[in-house]
Write an enzyme that holds these catalytic residues in place. Structure first.
Site: not given
Length: 137
Positions: A1-3
């Site tokens: 879940m990268p930003l």
């Protein structure tokens, strides 16, 4: 879940900006095997002259088409996984007209305690979300 934060100079048409964002996301999905809808990106256009990105002494010139990318993600991926991600991002961006000299990536790792998806709660810690595994990535 990268930003993912994507910073670029003003002047590109909206379709090109979306293609850049899509290319980066598609590379992350392919390399880290995250769900396609696990997408969190901030795209910001900057006035000319507000992005300064030199070559760190590597001997090449960047253009005004530079794309600055910051990836914030949970720790645990191998050096090899990160290098593969960087290469795939560059390859996919080249496919939408961004040269390799204009791709700059900063990678920041953190832990499950560092995320809140809303309501002021850390959903990884409360159990509302399962902590993603870096296995295989």
């Amino acid at each position: 879940m990268p930003l993912v934060r994507i910073e670029l100079n003003e002047g590109r048409p909206p379709a090109e900006i979306r293609a850049i964002a899509d290319a980066i996301h598609d590379a992350i999905v392919a390399q880290y095997r995250i769900p396609p809808r696990d997408r969190f990106q901030i795209v910001a256009e900057r006035p000319a002259g507000s992005i300064i990105a030199e070559d760190a002494g590597l001997g090449f010139e960047r253009s005004d088409g530079v794309v600055m990318i910051q990836i914030f993600t949970q720790r645990g991926r191998t050096v090899e996984a990160k290098q593969s991600l960087f290469a795939e991002i560059a390859q996919r961006l080249e496919g939408v007209g961004v040269g390799g000299e204009d791709v700059f990536i900063g990678y920041v790792e953190n832990g499950p305690e560092d995320w809140s998806f809303g309501f002021g709660r850390s959903q990884y810690l409360t159990g509302e979300l399962a902590v993603p595994s870096a296995a295989g990535a």
